[in-house]
Design an enzyme around this catalytic site. Structure first.
Site, PDB file in Angstrom:
ATOM      1  N   SER A 237      34.446 -43.414 -42.507  1.00  0.00           N
ATOM      2  CA  SER A 237      34.343 -43.883 -41.265  1.00  0.00           C
ATOM      3  C   SER A 237      34.592 -42.469 -40.043  1.00  0.00           C
ATOM      4  CB  SER A 237      35.261 -44.860 -40.753  1.00  0.00           C
ATOM      5  OG  SER A 237      35.109 -45.378 -39.439  1.00  0.00           O
TER       6      SER A 237
ATOM      7  N   ASP B  68      35.838 -53.006 -45.309  1.00  0.00           N
ATOM      8  CA  ASP B  68      36.273 -52.154 -44.002  1.00  0.00           C
ATOM      9  C   ASP B  68      37.899 -52.476 -43.731  1.00  0.00           C
ATOM     10  OD1 ASP B  68      36.627 -50.436 -42.039  1.00  0.00           O
ATOM     11  OD2 ASP B  68      34.854 -51.264 -40.994  1.00  0.00           O
TER      12      ASP B  68
ATOM     13  N   MET C 117      32.089 -50.035 -30.901  1.00  0.00           N
ATOM     14  CA  MET C 117      32.900 -51.075 -30.285  1.00  0.00           C
ATOM     15  C   MET C 117      32.816 -51.045 -28.827  1.00  0.00           C
ATOM     16  SD  MET C 117      36.621 -50.048 -32.226  1.00  0.00           S
ATOM     17  CE  MET C 117      36.545 -49.581 -33.946  1.00  0.00           C
TER      18      MET C 117
ATOM     19  N   HIS D  79      28.027 -50.198 -37.613  1.00  0.00           N
ATOM     20  CA  HIS D  79      28.708 -51.346 -37.673  1.00  0.00           C
ATOM     21  C   HIS D  79      28.898 -51.607 -36.073  1.00  0.00           C
ATOM     22  CE1 HIS D  79      32.846 -53.616 -38.466  1.00  0.00           C
ATOM     23  NE2 HIS D  79      31.910 -54.360 -38.047  1.00  0.00           N
TER      24      HIS D  79
ATOM     25  N   MET E  65      30.386 -53.724 -33.534  1.00  0.00           N
ATOM     26  CA  MET E  65      31.242 -54.628 -33.068  1.00  0.00           C
ATOM     27  C   MET E  65      31.202 -54.996 -31.525  1.00  0.00           C
ATOM     28  SD  MET E  65      34.668 -52.971 -34.874  1.00  0.00           S
ATOM     29  CE  MET E  65      34.327 -51.568 -36.089  1.00  0.00           C
TER      30      MET E  65
ATOM     31  N   MET F  21      35.747 -57.573 -43.442  1.00  0.00           N
ATOM     32  CA  MET F  21      36.840 -56.637 -42.890  1.00  0.00           C
ATOM     33  C   MET F  21      38.161 -56.904 -43.589  1.00  0.00           C
ATOM     34  SD  MET F  21      35.452 -54.983 -40.619  1.00  0.00           S
ATOM     35  CE  MET F  21      36.929 -54.183 -39.885  1.00  0.00           C
TER      36      MET F  21
ATOM     37  N   ASP G 236      31.340 -46.953 -36.451  1.00  0.00           N
ATOM     38  CA  ASP G 236      31.903 -48.245 -35.689  1.00  0.00           C
ATOM     39  C   ASP G 236      31.431 -48.283 -34.219  1.00  0.00           C
ATOM     40  OD1 ASP G 236      33.355 -49.622 -37.926  1.00  0.00           O
ATOM     41  OD2 ASP G 236      34.601 -48.261 -37.989  1.00  0.00           O
TER      42      ASP G 236
ATOM     43  N   HIS H 203      29.824 -44.231 -42.188  1.00  0.00           N
ATOM     44  CA  HIS H 203      30.049 -45.477 -41.421  1.00  0.00           C
ATOM     45  C   HIS H 203      30.587 -45.185 -39.950  1.00  0.00           C
ATOM     46  CE1 HIS H 203      31.019 -49.647 -41.368  1.00  0.00           C
ATOM     47  NE2 HIS H 203      31.953 -49.401 -40.421  1.00  0.00           N
TER      48      HIS H 203
END
Length: 214
Positions: free
Chosen positions: A6, A173, A34, A63, A65, A135, A32, A30
């Site tokens: 990540s 994850d 957010m 990903h 979020m 998760m 993330d 990966h």
């Protein structure tokens, strides 16, 4: 088991060095994203994602979020991502529709759930998703401790996938380390996202190899 480090845990002051290492050592990158609303934190956005496709040679897994994740699917695809996932909690009745949208853009489509959402909620999407992201910590922050109950959730999902004769992959994850990598692989995990365990290791490339071989 493929290893997807990540970027959230990387050294952003020396990002080029870390990306070079990941290109040579990792299976997937990966990412993330957010928004501070869907999850209680803000990470990075397209100012970071935009230039990555110019230097990243391994598949990028974004990903999301975020609330209203469908607003960003095309942008994620335009940035060269191979995989894109969103949270079931942000989609609910639109989950199948969003998975179809992602696939139509040429990416592998995934749906993610937090630890407090029953894994059975996603059984109906097994034939519509390329991967399901469980998760094993609560989405929003890196460095959290692995929630042991996640192993049984993976096993339950794997059993359903096998019963359905589906090719859907399981991604996990949160808190992945050498302490649990072998157990996760045996439970049915296909892709393990690893952040702190990789980037805080003395030799991150060696840690990626060790996790893959666990």
């Amino acid at each position: 088991m493929q290893i997807a480090p990540s970027l959230l845990s990387a050294d952003f002051l020396h990002l080029e060095k870390d990306l070079r290492m990941l290109n040579e050592s990792a299976d997937i990158l990966h990412l993330d994203v957010m928004d501070g609303t869907q999850v209680p934190n803000i990470s990075f956005g397209f100012s970071v994602l935009d230039p990555l496709s110019k230097v990243v040679t391994i598949p990028m897994d974004v990903h999301l979020m975020v609330v209203e994740p469908q607003r960003w699917f095309k942008k994620v695809a335009d940035d060269g991502a191979s995989m894109c996932s969103f949270h079931y909690e942000a989609a609910l009745s639109h989950t199948a529709e969003y998975l179809s949208q992602i696939r139509s853009l040429g990416m592998k489509a995934g749906v993610a759930i937090n630890p407090d959402i029953p894994v059975e909620s996603l059984f109906e999407f097994v034939d519509k998703a390329d991967f399901i992201l469980i998760m094993s910590v609560f989405a929003g922050f890196g460095g959290q401790k692995f929630i042991p109950a996640s192993i049984e959730r993976v096993k339950a999902l794997k059993e359903h996938i096998l019963r359905s004769s589906s090719n859907t992959l399981i991604e996990i994850d949160g808190g992945v380390s050498l302490d649990n990598a072998a157990v996760l692989r045996e439970a049915g995990v296909d892709i393990a996202v690893a952040g702190s365990s990789v980037f805080k290791a003395e030799d991150p490339a060696a840690m990626i190899a060790a996790l893959r071989q666990a």
